[in-house]
Scaffold this active site. Structure first.
Site, PDB file in Angstrom:
ATOM      1  N   ASP A 111      54.561  38.481  25.306  1.00  0.00           N
ATOM      2  CA  ASP A 111      53.832  39.103  26.421  1.00  0.00           C
ATOM      3  C   ASP A 111      54.789  39.239  27.592  1.00  0.00           C
ATOM      4  O   ASP A 111      55.365  38.250  28.039  1.00  0.00           O
ATOM      5  CB  ASP A 111      52.627  38.255  26.825  1.00  0.00           C
ATOM      6  CG  ASP A 111      51.633  39.022  27.681  1.00  0.00           C
ATOM      7  OD1 ASP A 111      52.080  39.687  28.639  1.00  0.00           O
ATOM      8  OD2 ASP A 111      50.429  38.970  27.399  1.00  0.00           O
TER       9      ASP A 111
ATOM     10  N   ASN B 173      43.112  37.627  36.027  1.00  0.00           N
ATOM     11  CA  ASN B 173      43.151  37.141  34.650  1.00  0.00           C
ATOM     12  C   ASN B 173      42.311  35.887  34.447  1.00  0.00           C
ATOM     13  O   ASN B 173      41.819  35.624  33.346  1.00  0.00           O
ATOM     14  CB  ASN B 173      44.589  36.795  34.235  1.00  0.00           C
ATOM     15  CG  ASN B 173      45.560  37.947  34.289  1.00  0.00           C
ATOM     16  OD1 ASN B 173      46.738  37.745  34.560  1.00  0.00           O
ATOM     17  ND2 ASN B 173      45.093  39.165  34.061  1.00  0.00           N
ATOM     18  N   LEU B 174      42.158  35.088  35.500  1.00  0.00           N
ATOM     19  CA  LEU B 174      41.710  33.710  35.319  1.00  0.00           C
ATOM     20  C   LEU B 174      40.255  33.569  34.911  1.00  0.00           C
ATOM     21  O   LEU B 174      39.854  32.510  34.443  1.00  0.00           O
ATOM     22  CB  LEU B 174      41.979  32.905  36.597  1.00  0.00           C
ATOM     23  CG  LEU B 174      43.457  32.820  37.020  1.00  0.00           C
ATOM     24  CD1 LEU B 174      43.610  31.880  38.211  1.00  0.00           C
ATOM     25  CD2 LEU B 174      44.349  32.375  35.877  1.00  0.00           C
TER      26      LEU B 174
ATOM     27  N   ARG C 156      38.917  34.834  32.412  1.00  0.00           N
ATOM     28  CA  ARG C 156      38.816  34.836  30.953  1.00  0.00           C
ATOM     29  C   ARG C 156      40.038  34.227  30.273  1.00  0.00           C
ATOM     30  O   ARG C 156      39.942  33.800  29.128  1.00  0.00           O
ATOM     31  CB  ARG C 156      38.629  36.274  30.447  1.00  0.00           C
ATOM     32  CG  ARG C 156      39.814  37.184  30.699  1.00  0.00           C
ATOM     33  CD  ARG C 156      39.478  38.651  30.512  1.00  0.00           C
ATOM     34  NE  ARG C 156      40.639  39.513  30.724  1.00  0.00           N
ATOM     35  CZ  ARG C 156      41.134  39.830  31.913  1.00  0.00           C
ATOM     36  NH1 ARG C 156      40.567  39.347  32.998  1.00  0.00           N
ATOM     37  NH2 ARG C 156      42.183  40.613  32.028  1.00  0.00           N
TER      38      ARG C 156
ATOM     39  N   ASP D 111      45.362  45.029  24.302  1.00  0.00           N
ATOM     40  CA  ASP D 111      44.134  45.664  24.791  1.00  0.00           C
ATOM     41  C   ASP D 111      44.284  47.162  24.967  1.00  0.00           C
ATOM     42  O   ASP D 111      43.579  47.774  25.758  1.00  0.00           O
ATOM     43  CB  ASP D 111      43.691  45.031  26.114  1.00  0.00           C
ATOM     44  CG  ASP D 111      44.677  45.296  27.255  1.00  0.00           C
ATOM     45  OD1 ASP D 111      45.777  45.841  26.995  1.00  0.00           O
ATOM     46  OD2 ASP D 111      44.359  44.964  28.413  1.00  0.00           O
TER      47      ASP D 111
ATOM     48  N   CYS E 285      40.131  46.682  28.945  1.00  0.00           N
ATOM     49  CA  CYS E 285      39.252  45.829  29.748  1.00  0.00           C
ATOM     50  C   CYS E 285      39.601  45.904  31.228  1.00  0.00           C
ATOM     51  O   CYS E 285      38.744  45.658  32.078  1.00  0.00           O
ATOM     52  CB  CYS E 285      39.298  44.390  29.244  1.00  0.00           C
ATOM     53  SG  CYS E 285      40.863  43.527  29.549  1.00  0.00           S
TER      54      CYS E 285
ATOM     55  N   CYS F  26      44.971  54.507  39.883  1.00  0.00           N
ATOM     56  CA  CYS F  26      43.802  53.838  39.296  1.00  0.00           C
ATOM     57  C   CYS F  26      44.118  52.352  39.265  1.00  0.00           C
ATOM     58  O   CYS F  26      45.095  51.903  39.881  1.00  0.00           O
ATOM     59  CB  CYS F  26      43.483  54.384  37.909  1.00  0.00           C
ATOM     60  SG  CYS F  26      44.715  53.989  36.658  1.00  0.00           S
TER      61      CYS F  26
END
Length: 375
Positions: free
Chosen positions: A57, A65-66, A68, A125, A187, A331
């Site tokens: 990664d 992020n935290l 999930r 994702d 997501c 975006c």
């Protein structure tokens, strides 16, 4: 090592025992993506005693992020996910060898990296990565555990493993055609209930453990669909696709594949810029800033500086005439803005210079949150 108290609860299971534990310790798993899916998968693979785990990664831990990605804490903010995850897993289980890779997995390194591991777990994702990972795993015959989580729905499957029907399906049997431009999201764009990727990622780890140990029946040639809103699960059989496709026949052909283009993400003539360059263009005049997110998304940008033109209704924007010579589209993460830029390019040709903010608003919070220069 195999018989220590750490693994005692699973060793005593019927049909598991010390032999299954030995198999786990002899196995290696590469987890691509240390995010919502990868975090729970990594924790349970390490806790179970998988001998060698790779973590690929290139991203850093962000505050968003935290909710999930509970492998990390507030003190992890700004750290590379692979490094932070590796440190946590080594503390969780010192028996396990953990190898972090802080670079993107792409066509130039995927085959050589995959060859080093027995199993591949896809925690990405986005469609571009999933098609590329699937093709590489299929070329090498590596078992691939696929997972996806979006909004309230999750999916799970095991590819490249021959089932009782003598079929070894892959991702292209399930989704032979890459999605169109207006169908792509992740997501970051669509949102996701934090617990959902935790459930799917844990299921992915379970599939890997079952395949390694031979305990139970892996989800081979089946797609599990999970709806968290009503705790409903269903399974669909995956059969060879009726739509013709061909996997890359060689490493050179694989490297030559344009997965971005195949997924409708051509960047021809579209320049992706950073926030500093966007600010320079805006302050220099003759530049229109366009936010293609939905109205409900935050942070909200200054309406005096940014035109709101949600991608789902982008035709309305295309039908307007703007005097500015340059247009910068933004975006949340730079995916939808690139699609919007392509639509502008198709509509207006070379009449205007079109840019997309690479990495999106989330990459440059200093420009869009409190005391920003542009909002």
């Amino acid at each position: 090592m195999y018989m220590n108290e750490r693994y005692s609860r699973q060793i005593r299971l019927t049909d598991f025992g010390i032999e299954a534990q030995r198999k786990l310790f002899s196995a290696s798993v590469l987890v691509i993506g240390a995010g919502g899916l990868g975090c729970p998968a990594l924790q349970y693979l390490a806790a179970a005693g998988v001998g060698r785990i790779g973590i690929a990664d290139p991203d850093v831990v962000e505050l968003s992020n935290l909710h999930r990605q509970i492998l990390y804490g507030t003190e992890s903010l700004g750290l590379y996910k692979a490094d932070a995850a590796a440190a946590r897993l080594r503390d969780l289980n010192p028996d396990v060898a953990v190898e972090p890779y802080i670079y993107p997995v792409d066509q130039h390194n995927a085959l050589s990296l995959f060859e080093r591991y027995d199993y591949i777990l896809d925690g990405t994702d986005n469609f571009e990565s999933k098609y590329m990972i699937s093709d590489a795993a299929a070329m090498l015959g590596k078992p691939l555990v696929f997972g996806a989580a979006d909004q309230y729905d999750g999916q799970l499957a095991v590819f490249n493993v021959t089932g009782p029907d003598a079929i070894a399906a892959n991702y292209r049997d399930l989704f032979p055609e890459p999605p169109g431009k207006d169908q792509i999201g992740n997501c970051a764009d669509n949102g996701v209930l934090g617990v959902l990727p935790g459930i799917i990622g844990t299921m992915q780890a379970a599939e890997v453990i079952k395949m390694i140990t031979g305990v139970g029946t892996a989800l081979v040639n089946q797609l599990l669909i999970y709806d968290i809103r009503n705790q409903q699960m269903s399974k669909l059989a995956i059969v060879p696709s009726t739509i013709s496709y061909r996997l890359p026949a060689s490493a050179n052909e694989f490297i030559a594949m344009n997965y971005s283009l195949n997924c409708g993400l051509s960047d021809d003539d579209i320049e992706e810029i950073n926030a500093q360059r966007m600010e320079q263009l805006y302050l220099g005049g003759g530049t229109l800033l366009v936010d293609v997110r939905e109205e409900r998304e935050t942070p909200r940008l200054d309406a005096a500086k940014f035109v709101l033109a949600p991608l789902r209704d982008f035709d309305s924007f295309l039908n307007n005439h703007y005097k500015e010579e340059r247009i910068v589209l933004v975006c949340q993460h730079g995916i939808r803005s690139l699609h919007a830029a392509q639509q502008l390019q198709e509509k207006w040709g070379n009449d205007k210079k079109i840019y997309s903010l690479k990495g999106g608003i989330a990459k440059y919070p200093q420009y869009f949150v409190a005391k920003t220069k542009l909002s």
